[in-house]
Scaffold this motif. Structure first.
Motif, PDB file in Angstrom:
ATOM      1  N   GLU A 259      -2.876  -6.847  28.120  1.00 13.47           N
ATOM      2  CA  GLU A 259      -2.978  -5.637  29.171  1.00 13.47           C
ATOM      3  C   GLU A 259      -2.269  -6.216  30.444  1.00 13.47           C
ATOM      4  N   VAL A 260      -0.989  -6.075  30.300  1.00 13.02           N
ATOM      5  CA  VAL A 260       0.133  -6.201  31.233  1.00 13.02           C
ATOM      6  C   VAL A 260       0.194  -5.195  32.130  1.00 13.02           C
ATOM      7  N   VAL A 261       0.099  -5.078  33.404  1.00 15.17           N
ATOM      8  CA  VAL A 261       0.324  -3.774  34.037  1.00 15.17           C
ATOM      9  C   VAL A 261       1.877  -3.616  34.180  1.00 15.17           C
ATOM     10  N   THR A 269      -0.030   2.316  33.992  1.00 17.20           N
ATOM     11  CA  THR A 269       0.078   2.279  32.631  1.00 17.20           C
ATOM     12  C   THR A 269       0.011   0.840  32.340  1.00 17.20           C
ATOM     13  N   ARG A 270      -0.456   0.296  31.403  1.00 15.37           N
ATOM     14  CA  ARG A 270      -0.935  -1.146  30.996  1.00 15.37           C
ATOM     15  C   ARG A 270      -0.260  -1.209  29.366  1.00 15.37           C
ATOM     16  N   GLU A 284      -3.671   5.899  32.238  1.00 15.43           N
ATOM     17  CA  GLU A 284      -4.962   6.357  32.773  1.00 15.43           C
ATOM     18  C   GLU A 284      -4.568   6.920  34.103  1.00 15.43           C
ATOM     19  N   GLY A 285      -5.173   8.357  34.396  1.00 11.32           N
ATOM     20  CA  GLY A 285      -5.162   8.704  35.674  1.00 11.32           C
ATOM     21  C   GLY A 285      -4.347  10.252  35.575  1.00 11.32           C
ATOM     22  N   THR A 286      -3.882  10.458  36.531  1.00 12.42           N
ATOM     23  CA  THR A 286      -3.027  11.744  36.972  1.00 12.42           C
ATOM     24  C   THR A 286      -1.480  11.812  37.283  1.00 12.42           C
ATOM     25  N   GLY A 287      -0.583  12.277  36.779  1.00 14.97           N
ATOM     26  CA  GLY A 287       0.552  12.189  37.066  1.00 14.97           C
ATOM     27  C   GLY A 287       1.472  12.499  35.890  1.00 14.97           C
ATOM     28  N   ASP A 288       2.784  12.040  36.025  1.00 19.87           N
ATOM     29  CA  ASP A 288       3.731  12.344  34.804  1.00 19.87           C
ATOM     30  C   ASP A 288       4.452  10.912  34.563  1.00 19.87           C
TER      31      ASP A 288
END
Length: 352
Positions: A259-261, A269-270, A284-288
């Motif tokens: 699980e490297v970020v 992103t991980r 995970e989350g909101t964006g592009d």
């Protein structure tokens, strides 16, 4: 020019194959994608083969074409030249969703290149990302310190409980694990996950069962004390099981995903894992995010929220429970997410 393709939503295994299945995939994850009457008529669903050219349950596009046929028509375009040189004109990537309402059998997979396997069979390394877990639910990985092959064999032959020899790990959504060849494992009741796998192209993945909780089943796959047990593969399982190295908690830690970020922010992103067989990222989350950093085919699965694949001249919507295939060649593709979780499966370091 090649374009991303949306894959069918209902490539489900039958209850006779996965009698331990539940209803989370159809009643929760894919609820809004299935016609209500169809959803209600479905029995238990243990697996959805989201991205597959494996002969047992091959994926079709939303328009009905076999994914395998699309790739075969342009292997280099879909897979990239390095993957074609290594694996031939088909992809070894396989992505499943899995839901367990009962414990899966204790099992093990051989190495994909195991010389003892016949030409039509392949080992299948796996990765797991837990999507849902009931309170107290968990998995079993490897054996406790001091357990020997002879003890495992004796326990099975005498009808004992193999789980008492193993490491039990409670899990929660977001936990990740890598199930390498030789890892003895079992998924517990109440666990749902996404499972990227590696299966040699054109072959069937091999699962060897150690133990099946002393259960018996009728012809329809229902548990029945008067029925028949599923076949076990004790000798083969013991021959490939990892028992000579780390055991106990040290072995469990070796299976946990790193699980490297890779990117912080509103769309995080991980890297769940980077193995010889596959790389798996979780966004995970909101964006592009641009999807132009992979040399081969990609399987993009939305496991929560809403996502979209967009390119010059086209787009594909990915609500929760849907998967798309993205070819190596083609337009630059952007992933857009709205409060979503997306799992991105790519070729591993064998073809990097």
């Amino acid at each position: 020019m090649l374009r991303p393709v949306l894959l069918q939503v209902d490539n489900f295994t039958p209850p006779t194959r996965t009698p331990w299945g539940g209803r989370w995939i159809v009643d929760q994850l894919k609820r809004d994608l299935l016609i209500p009457v169809v959803r209600e008529e479905l029995g238990v669903v243990g697996e959805a083969w989201e991205f597959s050219v494996e002969p047992s349950f091959p994926s079709r596009t939303a328009s009905g074409n076999l994914l395998a046929d699309l790739i075969a028509a342009d292997p280099v375009g879909w897979l990239g030249e390095p993957a074609v040189r290594r694996f031939g004109p088909q992809t070894p990537l396989l992505v499943k969703l899995l839901d367990a309402s009962a414990n899966l059998s204790v099992q093990v997979h051989p190495d994909p290149d195991d010389p003892a396997l016949p030409p039509e069979q392949s080992g299948k390394p796996e990765a797991w990302l837990i999507l849902h877990a009931a309170p107290g639910a968990g998995i079993w990985l490897g054996f406790r310190d001091g357990v020997t092959r002879a003890e495992v064999r004796r326990t099975i032959v005498e009808g004992g409980r193999v789980d008492e020899l193993m490491n039990f790990i409670p899990v929660q959504a977001g936990d990740g694990f890598v199930i390498r060849p030789g890892t003895v494992h079992a998924i517990g009741a109440g666990v749902s996950l996404i499972e990227p796998q590696f299966v040699q192209a054109g072959r069937r993945g091999v699962t060897w069962r150690f133990w099946d909780w002393n259960r018996r089943y009728d012809a329809e796959g229902n548990e029945d004390e008067a029925g028949q047990p599923r076949p076990l593969h004790l000798d083969r399982s013991l021959s490939v099981a990892t028992l000579d190295g780390a055991t106990g908690e040290a072995f469990v830690q070796s299976c946990r995903a790193g699980e490297v970020v890779l990117h912080h922010g509103a769309l995080a992103t991980r890297r769940l894992c980077e193995e010889p067989w596959f790389r798996v990222d979780v966004l995970e989350g909101t964006g592009d995010a641009a999807l132009d950093d992979a040399p081969g085919v990609q399987a993009i699965t939305c496991t929560r929220g809403f996502a979209r694949l967009s390119w010059d001249g086209g787009a594909i919507d990915l609500p929760a429970g849907r998967t798309a295939g993205v070819p190596a060649a083609g337009p630059e593709v952007t992933l857009l997410q709205e409060d979503a979780q997306v799992v991105r499966t790519m070729d591993g370091t064998l073809v990097a």
